[in-house]
Design an enzyme around this catalytic site. Sequence first.
Site, PDB file in Angstrom:
ATOM      1  N   TYR A 144       1.136  -1.122  -0.075  1.00 56.15           N
ATOM      2  CA  TYR A 144       0.194  -0.203  -0.015  1.00 56.15           C
ATOM      3  C   TYR A 144       1.292   1.445   0.108  1.00 56.15           C
ATOM      4  CZ  TYR A 144      -3.666   3.341   1.081  1.00 56.15           C
ATOM      5  OH  TYR A 144      -4.268   4.500   1.447  1.00 56.15           O
ATOM      6  N   GLU A 232      -3.455   8.034  -4.142  1.00 54.07           N
ATOM      7  CA  GLU A 232      -3.016   6.239  -3.183  1.00 54.07           C
ATOM      8  C   GLU A 232      -2.586   5.394  -4.629  1.00 54.07           C
ATOM      9  OE1 GLU A 232      -5.884   4.406  -0.127  1.00 54.07           O
ATOM     10  OE2 GLU A 232      -6.884   4.341  -1.774  1.00 54.07           O
TER      11      GLU A 232
END
Length: 454
Positions: A144, A232
Site C-alpha cells: 500500500y 493512493e
Amino acid sequence: MARGLMNKLGSRTISIAGKWQQQQLRRLNIHEYQGAELMGKHGINVPKGVTVSAVGEVKKAIQEVFPNEKELVVKSQILAGGRGLGTFQSGLKGGVHIVKADEVEAIAGKMLGQILVTKQTGPQGKVVSKVYLCEKLSLANEMYFAITLDRTTAGPIIIACKKGGTSIEDLAEKFPDMIIKVPIDVFKGITDEDAAKVVDGLAPKLADRNDSIEQVKKLYKLFCECDCTMLEINPIAETSDGQLVAADAKLNFDDNAAFRQKEIFALRDSSQEDPREVAAAKADLNYIGLHGEIGCMVNGAGLAMATMDIIKLHGGTPANFLDVGGNASEGQVVEAFKILTSDDKVKAILVNIFGGIMKCDVIASGIVNAAKHVQLKVPVVVRLEGTNVDQGKRILKESGMALITAEDLDDAAEKAVKASSTAGVNNQSVANCRRDFSEFQTNKLKARLVDIQR
C-alpha cells in the site's frame, strides 16, 4: 478504499474531523484509467490498459492492445472505492473481474450502463459508463502507498504498508505499527533518505531497491507538479520479474489549482458527481449534500458549520452545507433555493444570515423571488441579523409569504427542527406549521414569564 483508510490512519487533515471534514474537502476526483495514464506520463510503472464505453468496442480494443493475452482484468470505472467488493443492482457480484480474453465482452456487457453499489457510493450506487481493460500481471507481492497533506507537519506525508489489498482498512486498525508515515519537508522536497524510508516500509522482496526509490520520488514529483491533494495506490505491487508497479490509481486534485491544471481539470466527469453540487458550482456556491432533513442556507463557512451543529444539538439533521458567501447576488440566492428544494429528503429550510458584507435586504429579495420560481412545499425558517436587517424584514413581511421568523440562531434551530418533524409526521401545510409555531412561541414566552415571576 482511499477515503476509508485515510480516515483511520492518514493525516489529521482528514481524520481529525471524521466524515464531516472529509465531505467538505473541495477537490477534483478522476477515474482510475485517467490516473494511470497520468502516472505513465510521469515515468511511473503502470499496467497496459484501454477503456471502452460500449460492448461493441471490446473486440477491437483487445485485438489492438492485447492480441496475445489469454486473460485480462476488467474494471468498472466509477468515482468511488470498494469496487472489488461491490455489487451491481442487477445482481452481479464485484466491479473487478479477471476473465479469459474471449469472456471479456460478456462481462463488460454486464457492467456497462449498470449501477454499481459499494460501501462508498451509498445505496443509490453509481452508473458504470466505462470499463478499463488491463493486462493481467503476475504479482508476487501487494503493498500500500499513498501521499496526502498533513496539517500537523504542514506539508505532504507519505503513508506506506508492506501489506495491501481490499482489507487495508482492517489491517490499519488491527496492526497500526505496520503503517509507516514519512513527512516531507515541502521546502526541501523528497530526499533519497525519505524515499528509502518509504521503500523500507514497503519491504519489497523482488524489486530493485534503487529502482523502487526512484519510483517513489517520481510519485512525489507527480503529487507536487499536478497539485494533488491525495495520491493512493492500492495495491502498489511487485511483479514476478522484479518491477514495482502501480496496479491501481486514485488521485484527487486541489480545486484552487484549476487555473494552472487545465488539462487535468478537463478530465472532470460531472456525471459521477452529485447533480446538486454540480449546479451549485456553476452558480459559484459552496454546497455539500448530506443526508438530513433540514436544508440550510447560510453566509460564511464558520456560521454554516455552527448552524449545522446547533441543528444537531436540537435533535435535527442538516441536509447540506451551503455557504452563499459574503457577496452573493439575488440570482445566487434564487439558485440556492432551487438546489435546496430539489432534495426530496428536505422537510424544512433554515435561512441564517448575519449581514456584514452580505446585506439582509438582498437575501430577503432573493427569498421572495425564489418563491416565484420554486414552489415551496416545506416550511422556511428565517433568521436575519446585521446590515439592512430592517429593510430585509420589511421585504419578507410585505411579500405575504408564510415564513417562520426567528430572533436568534438557537430559536431558529428549534423552530426548524420542530418544522421538519411536523412536516414528516403529519404532512401539514406551511401555513399550519406557522400557526403551530405561533402557539409554540406563545407557550415559550409564557414559560419564561413564569420563571421570571418565580
